[in-house]
Design a protein around this motif. Structure first.
Motif: not given
Length: 206
Positions: A98-104, A187-191, A195-198
């Motif tokens: 999740l962290a890698v996806s968010a940073l990318q 948009g990134l925060a929502v997206k 995922k983080g909540i799930k």
């Protein structure tokens, strides 16, 4: 009709807020300077502006309360003992992904407007200067190349030169400016927030 004008005004205001540019500027020439611009509002990060001293408030007398003995709480079993080491490793893997996806995603929406780095390398003697020059080149050129590949870069320049003059000192000049729009961050925060909540829900359900 008044409600329609109010609604249009709200929509226009939200649209303007969403397209506010957020710019990070940094520079180094003997001293480091860094600031964030949100639209026309400047937030200086380094060096931090001195805070105004607040007037000391009169200390109020606090009433002493008799401390009641705390009840002994039962120790809960650790997560590893409860769920096992495989569960922990799986959780770490999911969090890392999740962290890698968010940073990318974050870096893919950044526009580097300016990246300028000039270094004049100097050492104690010619041999020391040559060694330091090689080390600087081995680190900085690959690092800048990685940045250029990851983010959108409008213009950049790196210039590293050895200075063999006597009593010369290493000089560094750095200038950087990068921009991202507010709607991208939202948009990134929502997206990735969803995922983080799930992921959190999966952990609680386990």
């Amino acid at each position: 009709m008044l409600w329609l004008y109010i609604l249009l005004g709200i929509v226009l205001f939200i649209a303007l807020v969403m397209f506010i540019p957020i710019t990070l500027r940094a520079s180094y020439k003997e001293k480091f300077w860094c600031a964030v611009y949100i639209g026309f509002v400047k937030l200086q990060l380094v060096p931090a502006k001195p805070k105004k001293e607040k007037k000391k408030k009169k200390a109020k007398k606090q009433t002493q309360k008799t401390e009641q003995p705390k009840k002994a709480t039962e120790k809960k079993p650790s997560l590893i003992k409860k769920y096992g080491i495989e569960w922990l490793l799986n959780l770490i893997k999911k969090v890392a992904e999740l962290a890698v996806s968010a940073l990318q995603d974050f870096f893919s929406h950044i526009l580097v407007k300016k990246l300028s780095l000039s270094i004049s390398v100097a050492g104690d003697d010619a041999a020391d200067t040559a060694i330091k020059y090689g080390k600087y080149c081995a680190v900085i050129y690959p690092a800048v190349g990685t940045i250029v590949r990851v983010v959108k870069c409008k213009g950049y320049g790196v210039d590293i030169n050895p200075n063999f003059s006597e009593k010369a000192e290493t000089e560094i000049n750095f200038d950087f400016a990068a921009r991202i729009f507010a709607f991208r961050l939202i948009g990134l925060a929502v997206k990735h927030g969803i995922k983080g909540i799930k992921l959190l829900a999966e952990v609680k359900n386990d």
